[in-house]
Scaffold this motif. Structure first.
Motif, PDB file in Angstrom:
ATOM      1  N   LYS A 498      23.200 -57.207 -13.784  1.00 10.39           N
ATOM      2  CA  LYS A 498      24.864 -58.418 -13.140  1.00 10.39           C
ATOM      3  C   LYS A 498      25.730 -57.911 -12.399  1.00 10.39           C
ATOM      4  CE  LYS A 498      27.472 -61.027 -15.783  1.00 10.39           C
ATOM      5  NZ  LYS A 498      28.333 -61.319 -15.362  1.00 10.39           N
ATOM      6  N   ASP A 502      27.012 -59.536  -9.282  1.00  8.80           N
ATOM      7  CA  ASP A 502      27.967 -60.563  -8.951  1.00  8.80           C
ATOM      8  C   ASP A 502      28.264 -60.053  -7.580  1.00  8.80           C
ATOM      9  OD1 ASP A 502      28.037 -61.541 -11.656  1.00  8.80           O
ATOM     10  OD2 ASP A 502      29.088 -60.425 -12.569  1.00  8.80           O
ATOM     11  N   CYS A 524      20.702 -62.766 -15.626  1.00  7.63           N
ATOM     12  CA  CYS A 524      21.665 -63.210 -14.334  1.00  7.63           C
ATOM     13  C   CYS A 524      21.184 -64.286 -13.219  1.00  7.63           C
ATOM     14  CB  CYS A 524      22.936 -62.335 -14.180  1.00  7.63           C
ATOM     15  SG  CYS A 524      21.896 -60.171 -13.639  1.00  7.63           S
TER      16      CYS A 524
END
Length: 645
Positions: A498, A502, A524
């Protein structure tokens, strides 16, 4: 392993290929191609750079044809570099008299890629160090050349391959099955470029399809550019482009001064293989003065707005002028995202229209050049062959290609999913392959917290991977063909999924991220990405778009076109007719019906055979298409149409 030749092998062996400009998205006029014969030495002894200059005739092992790795037949070496050895390259260049004014110009030395860790010396002096085998790097060598313009280049290379945590893709010192011959050293074009003292270092272009805009940020190398200074308040002039609130989008040419870059955008075109030239750069449709480091937004006139698609890959040429420096580049107007379609499923959209992506796994291996295609025409052949079979997407798997490959995808209209080449320590295949396949089918999630099982215990390796991701995104950012980043595949070296996802979204909000292709999904990213080779095809409920990011792997060995006697594949066939029938049953019974269940992209394994792996649509030597092309075209048409029926 038998040596196979492609139709380009003979010309490549004579040094007649790979002469094209290596960076077609940022073109300058003055450059020197350094591909060709270099002296080389492979040794496990410690040698210091000055020792190469002790005598006029240093005892090299022989000559190597750059940019082919020593393991590749085309290199004329055919020797494996081992982790405890050093590969040395040497070549002396005598520049033409008066070609370089060292008072007002700089000489840049570019490397497309060197696998894996290298140091560069010019005329016996250390110049630069680079780690990572997949990305380009540049060093300014002006201050190291002699007065008579002699350039003696010396390069040392170490490659730990699969014995360390560095990114390596599918390379393995003990090749076999789905892992292939490890290669090393220089494997992309080496070249020099003459630029002014003040020159354009790089450009970042982001399209805004919805508003008919492009955002451009330019960095320069210049003592006077002051590109890191705080932006001053600028009041718009009458000739400036402004939005409805009066914000300056791009400055008019009236603001021209030595610190601005003058950008001119020209009408969209379909580019040919020879790329950009001044003939295409006439009758500009918009012009702006851009301050380096500050960024600007350029509006494309509405009557000149043409969208990039695989069917019509319109590209906009542009020129940038900064003092005496001038480059040519291109961009596209296109948008890739995920939206909810009329059937209620999240779908891939291209330019605000649902768009099914029918792809092929492309690992970019060649029997004569390994990582290095024997010619530019060979790169084009692979892309064209897949388009002719009805595919509109290539997943570049476990490798970052030479820049010209992405250029050809840009101009020919081929979507690209780009993998980050995997690294980490030795893989535990009982866990990441066999058990993971079963758990994936049973929809039992596995967290990415198991650092030992996922081969990511080394803290330096994790940081290096993050640095590599950043550099990959920055290097390939301007290619409109790339629509998806793929950081992890089947748990190989996977960690902090994740956080990595991001991080990529922050680096590039304009593209999608397939966080974990295959299994070890962490919930994700933009895509719920599955592989299907055995058991049944899972159809999970998901608020993310579904993609079958690998399937097929059907195998047919054609003896005269195969490098190895061993056969690796997931279902074996003995004739082309049987292979085609098996493919048709798979498409009819499983793949096409999956679209109505939410799948919006598929990736067939794979483009070509590679060594023992005989599951390619095309043989390893690129001489035979193994299925009936008309049948493959038919199923690709049905697959894409099923999204709209």
């Amino acid at each position: 392993m038998k040596n196979l030749e492609t139709i380009w092998s003979k010309a490549a062996a004579r040094g007649q290929t790979l002469k094209e400009y290596p960076r077609p998205g940022m073109v300058r006029r003055h450059w020197i191609n350094l591909n060709g014969m270099w002296d080389y030495l492979i040794t496990d002894s410690r040698i210091l750079p000055w020792q190469f200059y002790e005598s006029e005739y240093f005892p090299f092992d022989g000559q190597i044809l750059v940019p082919f790795s020593p393991e590749a037949p085309l290199s004329q070496v055919k020797r494996q570099l081992l982790p405890d050895e050093t590969l040395w390259y040497s070549r002396t260049i005598q520049l033409p008299e008066n070609c370089l004014d060292t008072e007002s110009q700089r000489l840049l030395l570019h490397f497309g890629a060197v696998d894996q860790i290298c140091s560069v010396y010019i005329n016996g002096k250390f110049v630069s160090y680079h780690k990572g085998g997949y990305l380009p790097f540049t060093t300014d060598i002006t201050d190291f050349i002699t007065e008579d313009l002699t350039v003696s280049i010396l390069i040392s290379v170490h490659d730990f391959s699969d014995t360390s945590y560095h990114a390596r893709g599918k390379q393995q010192l003990k090749r076999g099955g789905m892992f292939y011959t490890a290669q090393s050293g220089i494997w992309q074009t080496v070249w020099m470029e003459i630029v002014p003292n003040e020159y354009i270092r790089d450009v970042r272009v982001t399209p805004d399809w919805d508003n008919g805009l492009v955002r451009m940020r330019i960095r320069v190398s210049s003592a006077s550019s002051n590109e890191n200074a705080s932006p001053a308040h600028i009041s718009p002039m009458a000739a400036d482009q402004t939005d409805s609130q009066g914000t300056v989008l791009a400055f008019s040419p009236d603001r021209q001064n030595s610190s601005n870059v003058i950008c001119k955008v020209y009408p969209p075109v379909f580019l040919e293989a020879d790329g950009l030239n001044d003939t295409l750069c006439q009758d500009e449709i918009t012009t702006a003065a851009i301050r380096p480091g500050k960024g600007a937004t350029l509006s494309i006139p509405e009557n000149m707005q043409k969208s990039w698609t695989p069917k019509e890959p319109w590209l906009y040429p542009y020129s940038l002028e900064y003092g005496k420096d001038r480059i040519l580049g291109y961009f596209a107007l296109r948008k890739c995202d995920v939206q909810i379609a009329d059937d209620g499923y999240p779908r891939f959209f291209l330019n605000n229209q649902p768009y099914f992506q029918s792809g092929v796994l492309d690992q970019g291996y060649w029997p004569d050049g390994l990582y290095t295609a024997p010619s530019d025409e060979a790169l084009i052949y692979d892309i064209r062959a897949m388009k002719d079979l009805g595919f509109n997407m290539l997943r570049k798997h476990g490798k970052i290609e030479a820049d010209r490959w992405y250029f050809h995808c840009d101009r020919m209209g081929m979507l690209v999913w780009q993998d980050m080449p995997n690294g980490g320590s030795s893989y535990h295949h009982w866990f990441v392959t066999y058990l993971a396949t079963l758990l994936n089918w049973m929809r039992i999630p596995v967290k990415d917290l198991h650092a030992r099982l996922l081969s990511r215990t080394d803290v330096f390796g994790r940081q290096e991977y993050i640095d590599n991701i950043r550099d990959m995104v920055r290097t390939l950012y301007n290619h409109p063909s790339i629509v998806t980043w793929v950081p992890f595949n089947e748990g190989w070296g996977q960690f902090s999924t994740k956080k990595i996802t991001d991080f990529i979204h922050r680096l590039d909000p304009s593209r999608l991220v397939d966080s974990a292709s295959g299994w070890f999904d962490q919930g994700c990213g933009d895509i719920n990405s599955l592989h299907y080779y055995f058991l049944g095809l899972p159809v999970p409920e998901s608020d993310r778009v579904l993609a079958l990011s690998e399937f097929g792997g059907y195998s047919l060995r054609l003896q005269e076109h195969s490098a190895c006697k061993n056969i690796y594949g997931y279902k074996k066939f003995t004739t082309s007719e049987a292979l085609t029938d098996g493919f048709s049953r798979l498409m009819e019974n499983t793949i096409v019906p999956s679209v109505k269940k939410g799948y919006s992209a598929t990736v067939f394994t794979q483009l070509s055979d590679i060594e023992e792996e005989t599951n390619g649509l095309i043989t390893y030597d690129r001489k035979k298409i193994k299925m009936n092309p008309l049948i493959v075209q038919k199923w690709n048409t049905k697959l894409k149409k099923s999204l709209h029926n």
